[in-house]
Design an enzyme around this catalytic site. Sequence first.
Site, short mmCIF file in Angstrom:
data_model
loop_
_atom_site.label_atom_id
_atom_site.label_comp_id
_atom_site.label_asym_id
_atom_site.label_seq_id
_atom_site.Cartn_x
_atom_site.Cartn_y
_atom_site.Cartn_z
N SER A 1 0.89 -1.10 -0.18
CA SER A 1 -0.02 0.10 0.02
C SER A 1 0.90 1.36 0.08
O SER A 1 1.61 1.41 -0.80
CB SER A 1 -1.15 -0.28 1.30
N ASP B 1 -10.13 -5.29 -3.86
CA ASP B 1 -9.69 -3.99 -3.14
C ASP B 1 -10.44 -2.91 -3.03
O ASP B 1 -10.58 -2.20 -3.69
CB ASP B 1 -7.94 -3.95 -3.46
N HIS C 1 -8.01 -5.54 0.62
CA HIS C 1 -6.61 -4.66 0.70
C HIS C 1 -5.81 -5.44 1.69
O HIS C 1 -5.63 -5.17 3.16
CB HIS C 1 -7.17 -3.22 1.51
#
Length: 230
Positions: free
Chosen positions: A119, A174, A208
């Site tokens: 991320s 996600d 995610h």
Amino acid sequence: MCGNNMSAPMPAVVPAARKATAAVIFLHGLGDTGHGWAEAFAGIKSSHIKYICPHAPVMPVTLNMSMMMPSWFDIIGLSPDSQEDESGIKQAAETVKALIDQEVKNGIPSNRIILGGFSQGGALSLYTALTTQQKLAGVTALSCWLPLRASFSQGPINSANRDISVLQCHGDCDPLVPLMFGSLTVERLKGLVNPANVTFKVYEGMMHSSCQQEMMDVKYFIDKLLPPID
């Protein structure tokens, strides 16, 4: 570093079981620490590789109502046209370059180092690899995007890593960093570095986060680029 609010604790490290001849530096996501990723790498480690999972400094994050949390740089928004923390991103990249330099001083050449992250950490790893003059073995960028994308030329980058190997991974469910960000990033990367060396893997049903198959793909990528040399 005492008294500097940018200071962060020493990285979580999975040491090599024998002499370290290669290293992985992996940057966690927003609000996290390096500990969980160090545990993940302990599960896929190779005996000649040292895995370094640094912790981001704690700072106010605009996206989260300016709450204090571990963050490599400020995030203002998560839409493609959100304003970006240019000075913070560049400063964070210098911090990562210093970590790479430290391993070079420890006797591991930069071309035996893979940079990676998840991320926000993955975004920083991509930006650092594309802007540093340190020649790296590769980048593993998970569930992320390319920051400051407008700052890059349309053609191939003129830096040490124009032939770098990139493994980019993303979940197709996600909700935070949509798959579209990953797809757009990989297309942009193919214009900046040798496209033959860019691999994009999508994981069905993954949100995610990470998954076992992704970690095995990361292990394969690392072990292929950083084989034992003794």
